[in-house]
Write a protein that holds these residues in place. Structure first.
Motif, short mmCIF file in Angstrom:
data_model
loop_
_atom_site.label_atom_id
_atom_site.label_comp_id
_atom_site.label_asym_id
_atom_site.label_seq_id
_atom_site.Cartn_x
_atom_site.Cartn_y
_atom_site.Cartn_z
N LYS A 186 1.00 -1.19 -0.29
CA LYS A 186 -0.04 0.12 0.08
C LYS A 186 0.92 1.26 -0.05
O LYS A 186 0.69 2.27 -0.76
CB LYS A 186 -1.05 -0.02 1.33
N LEU A 187 1.98 1.14 0.65
CA LEU A 187 2.87 2.41 0.85
C LEU A 187 3.50 2.32 -0.67
O LEU A 187 3.64 3.95 -0.90
CB LEU A 187 3.86 2.17 1.83
N ASP A 188 3.75 1.48 -1.43
CA ASP A 188 4.47 1.69 -2.53
C ASP A 188 3.44 2.08 -3.55
O ASP A 188 3.63 2.88 -4.35
CB ASP A 188 5.00 0.25 -3.18
N ASP A 189 2.09 1.92 -3.25
CA ASP A 189 1.09 2.36 -4.24
C ASP A 189 1.05 3.95 -4.18
O ASP A 189 0.90 4.77 -5.17
CB ASP A 189 -0.39 1.78 -3.78
N VAL A 190 1.13 4.33 -2.77
CA VAL A 190 1.14 5.77 -2.59
C VAL A 190 2.10 6.57 -3.14
O VAL A 190 2.18 7.57 -3.81
CB VAL A 190 0.91 6.08 -1.07
N ALA A 191 3.48 5.88 -2.99
CA ALA A 191 4.62 6.68 -3.38
C ALA A 191 4.88 6.57 -5.06
O ALA A 191 5.33 7.34 -5.33
CB ALA A 191 5.91 5.78 -2.80
N SER A 259 -2.91 -3.21 -10.21
CA SER A 259 -2.31 -2.15 -9.43
C SER A 259 -2.78 -0.86 -9.89
O SER A 259 -3.17 -0.40 -10.94
CB SER A 259 -0.80 -2.18 -10.21
N PRO A 260 -2.84 0.21 -8.66
CA PRO A 260 -3.47 1.37 -9.10
C PRO A 260 -2.51 2.22 -9.91
O PRO A 260 -2.80 3.58 -10.33
CB PRO A 260 -3.72 2.08 -7.67
N ASN A 261 -1.25 2.01 -10.33
CA ASN A 261 -0.16 2.82 -10.95
C ASN A 261 0.20 2.16 -12.29
O ASN A 261 0.50 2.78 -13.08
CB ASN A 261 0.79 2.97 -10.09
N ALA A 262 0.56 0.79 -12.29
CA ALA A 262 1.14 0.20 -13.24
C ALA A 262 0.47 0.31 -14.48
O ALA A 262 1.34 0.27 -15.68
CB ALA A 262 1.48 -1.30 -12.80
#
Length: 329
Positions: A186-191, A259-262
């Motif tokens: 989750k922290l990686d998603d935010v970052a 993934s929310p970012n990938a």
């Protein structure tokens, strides 16, 4: 902001890549994660939080302490150069480019680049995996560490790398790491929220003439829009209309990835190359459903890898020019 630090670090990585005569800081972070897991692993979110916070505190303390140490022993100019060389280890632009390019001639090495199961991948699947990991890691390995280096200096870049390393080692949704790695993931998603979208924007903007696409059988995406006479009469450059259309598609479809970012850089790369990426993927023996991205060919060739890598020189020029501008202001 630290544009001069970022500029020297980026150019250093571009020229030298990884310093193979030292133990890379990311490997040291991985050593700590492995040690903690051996000693203190439990199927617990709390234990995973302790792992994450302990590593971040350690990395921040060491990187900040290193800056203080430099300030006591060296001149300001030498501080910048030494700190920049150290900061270059957080950027993986050259290594990423070389590793993905190597897949063209040595496809079996895809196993070292991706976390998906690779034993039964077809040549097209291998090429697709290489392009997807290139797009995703342009964010994780280049834009994101540079983003945090510019904002927070050396400690910011290293703390980001610690977060990203945690996610790559324990941020999996399987029986062992579902709870233990949840906080790290989750922290990686935010970052990566902002860097991933910056990466997608850069891919679209740096695509001089986005490849034409055609709807694939069974695709749920809309086909590439045609431009009628009323639009043509308006004196809007066709390239602007095409890029505006790509932005719309990327930010509509990128969110379909688990993934929310990938999904954003992968989707941008798919449209830029006129191919179809994504789709169900096997991890740890289980098929994970994923959305498709793009409307082009499903058969991915090594030429598509080469076309993806052609983005790199344009990206280098833009980043270096922006950093020079920032350093001069």
């Amino acid at each position: 902001m630290y544009p001069l630090l970022g500029l020297i670090a980026y150019v250093t990585d571009h020229i030298f890549g990884e310093f193979r005569f030292i133990r890379h800081p990311v490997i040291l972070m991985g050593d700590y994660i492995k040690w903690f897991e051996r000693r203190f692993y439990a199927n617990s979110i709390l234990r995973g939080i302790i792992l994450t916070l302990s590593l971040l505190a350690l990395v921040y303390a060491l990187s900040y302490g290193f800056i203080v140490f430099l300030s006591e022993l060296t001149s300001p100019n030498l501080q910048v150069w030494i700190a920049s060389i150290v900061a270059s280890t957080t950027i993986a632009s050259k290594m990423l480019y070389d590793s993905v390019k190597e897949i063209i001639t040595e496809p079996k090495k895809i196993a070292y680049l991706v976390s998906r199961d690779t034993q039964s991948l077809s040549p097209s699947d291998i090429n697709k995996a290489a392009i997807e990991t290139y797009a995703e890691n342009l964010s994780d390995g280049v834009i994101a560490p540079l983003f945090y280096l510019l904002l927070f200096g050396l400690p910011g870049a290293f703390v980001y790398k610690a977060i990203n390393t945690l996610d790559s080692m324990v941020g999996y949704r399987n029986e062992r790491y579902e709870k233990f790695g949840k906080f790290s993931a989750k922290l990686d998603d935010v970052a990566n929220f902002i860097p991933a979208r910056i990466t997608a924007v850069l891919i679209v903007l740096l695509t001089p003439e986005p490849a034409p696409t055609s709807s694939s059988k069974g695709s749920t995406h809309e086909s590439t829009p045609t431009y009628n006479k009323s639009v043509a009469k308006q004196r809007i450059p066709k390239s602007f209309i095409i890029h505006h259309s790509l932005f719309t598609k990327v930010f509509q479809n990128g969110k379909l990835h688990p993934s929310p970012n990938a999904g954003y850089p992968i989707c941008a790369m798919a449209y830029a190359l006129g191919i179809r990426l994504g789709g169900p993927t096997s991890y740890f023996g289980k098929i994970v459903p994923k959305a498709y991205f793009g409307e082009g060919r499903e058969n991915i060739t090594t030429q598509d890898i080469e076309n993806a890598l052609k983005l790199q020189p344009r990206l280098d020029i833009v980043i270096i020019l922006l950093l020079i501008t920032g350093a001069l202001i």
